[in-house]
Write a protein that holds these residues in place. Sequence first.
Motif, PDB file in Angstrom:
ATOM      1  N   THR A  71      -5.073   0.393  -6.257  1.00  0.00           N
ATOM      2  CA  THR A  71      -5.773   0.434  -4.978  1.00  0.00           C
ATOM      3  C   THR A  71      -7.278   0.478  -5.217  1.00  0.00           C
ATOM      4  O   THR A  71      -7.762   1.328  -5.966  1.00  0.00           O
TER       5      THR A  71
ATOM      6  N   GLN B  29      -9.313   1.491   0.875  1.00  0.00           N
ATOM      7  CA  GLN B  29      -8.369   1.805   1.939  1.00  0.00           C
ATOM      8  C   GLN B  29      -9.085   1.719   3.281  1.00  0.00           C
ATOM      9  O   GLN B  29     -10.305   1.784   3.362  1.00  0.00           O
TER      10      GLN B  29
ATOM     11  N   MET C 100       0.834  -1.200   0.000  1.00  0.00           N
ATOM     12  CA  MET C 100       0.000   0.000   0.000  1.00  0.00           C
ATOM     13  C   MET C 100       0.870   1.252   0.000  1.00  0.00           C
ATOM     14  O   MET C 100       0.580   2.232  -0.690  1.00  0.00           O
TER      15      MET C 100
ATOM     16  N   ASP D   3       2.377   1.756  -3.408  1.00  0.00           N
ATOM     17  CA  ASP D   3       1.380   2.336  -4.304  1.00  0.00           C
ATOM     18  C   ASP D   3       1.178   3.821  -4.003  1.00  0.00           C
ATOM     19  O   ASP D   3       1.088   4.660  -4.914  1.00  0.00           O
TER      20      ASP D   3
END
Length: 447
Positions: free
Chosen positions: A151, A154, A15, A18
């Motif tokens: 993504t 989140q 994450m 990214d």
Amino acid sequence: MALKKVYLATFGCQMNVDDSERLAWLLARQGYAPADAPEAADLIVLNTCSVRAKAEQKAYSLLGRFKRLKSPSRRPIIALAGCIAQQEAGNLLARFDHLDLVLGTGALGRLPGLIQRAEAGQRVVDVGLDRELPECLRPPLGAMPVRSQVTIMQGCDNFCAYCVVPYLRGRERSRPPGEVLAEVEARLAAGAREVNLLGQNVNSYRYEDWDFVRLLKAVSARPGLLRLRFTTSHPKDLTPALMACFDRLDNLCPSLHLPFQSGSDRILKLMGRGYTRADYLSLVARLRAVRPDLALSADVIVGFPGESEADFGQTLDLIERVRFDGLFSFRYSDRPRVRAAGLPDKVSPETAARRLVILQERQKEISLAFNRALEGRACQILVEGPARRGGLLTGRTAEGKVVNFPGPAGLAGRLVQVTIERAWTNSLRGRLGQDRMTNQLLQDPRA
């Protein structure tokens, strides 16, 4: 006017990688080019992780060393972003007098405006967590690597006892499916051939009447997508419909990262994981019934408060029963605000370290055995480009194993047959096969 330079350092998980890619894209739009070293940068950004204490300590150490880069004649802007920024907020400015900008996990899209304030001499903190996802979640510009990440959501709603993510990334927010599909298509048009869908818990993706299975099928159908993966999954949300996708979607790779964290029911309950070891083993059996060649990886924590030798033995036993292709294993460390920090019966660092070594050594043996079983076999490899050294190409099997082999640069982005000649714990060495398509590509890489 000279081109501005940015040095971007990244700590932690996919994450964060990214997020850093998107920060680089935002900064490129503001006229920043990458700097090879912090000494050459006008802007230094540390994108940090706070999930493990070790990653946090490394980030602080690097930030401290950057103080020497400021002088009366040269004052680069130094920014700290990500989970540590979200966690510590204004305390960081008091602790590091050379730090100019603190950028939380929900403020990535506001970076350009924050830089302007820092350039004007302000010391800035922005740790606001909006309900909407950051504005920078948009298709990046320019050529894409063969393997790309998108993504899709989140945050996390699980609040496991050891995990700081819900406090630093916020509650779960899913992107609109149309936006996800548009980004996938943009990345494929720019050269990507494999896409990994990212989220703290991708299984729980939901946007209006779209669930993760529907999104996965829609992404799978995008023209030009050779391989599809997703990370990370939570066992309690792994549905039969999702498991069936491993049989029904041709480009969904036979690999799954499914954290189990502990093999002890007592510890799993203390962790608040929401499943038992029997539940986990049942999921594995069902997955392998659907896809016998499925390669499994997982996260596991040793030394959780109260973990006895018997509990640790249960973790080792689960590893023997499942036989993971790979494990990401960690010693437990207290994190701010989480429930486990207040639990009694802390395991000593020496005991936790000993257990981690035992676990990791056994997993190395299992991983090596899996890899050696491939020696002499032909595997289909998605070529990513040049290897880091040795004048070789590198790529991955569908199961995610790294394979290095000699061949022409024109094979990048292609699926080729490679015969495995030698195996190590973390990689394989091979040679190009003699199938018709590979021969054609060798004769004319533009084919």
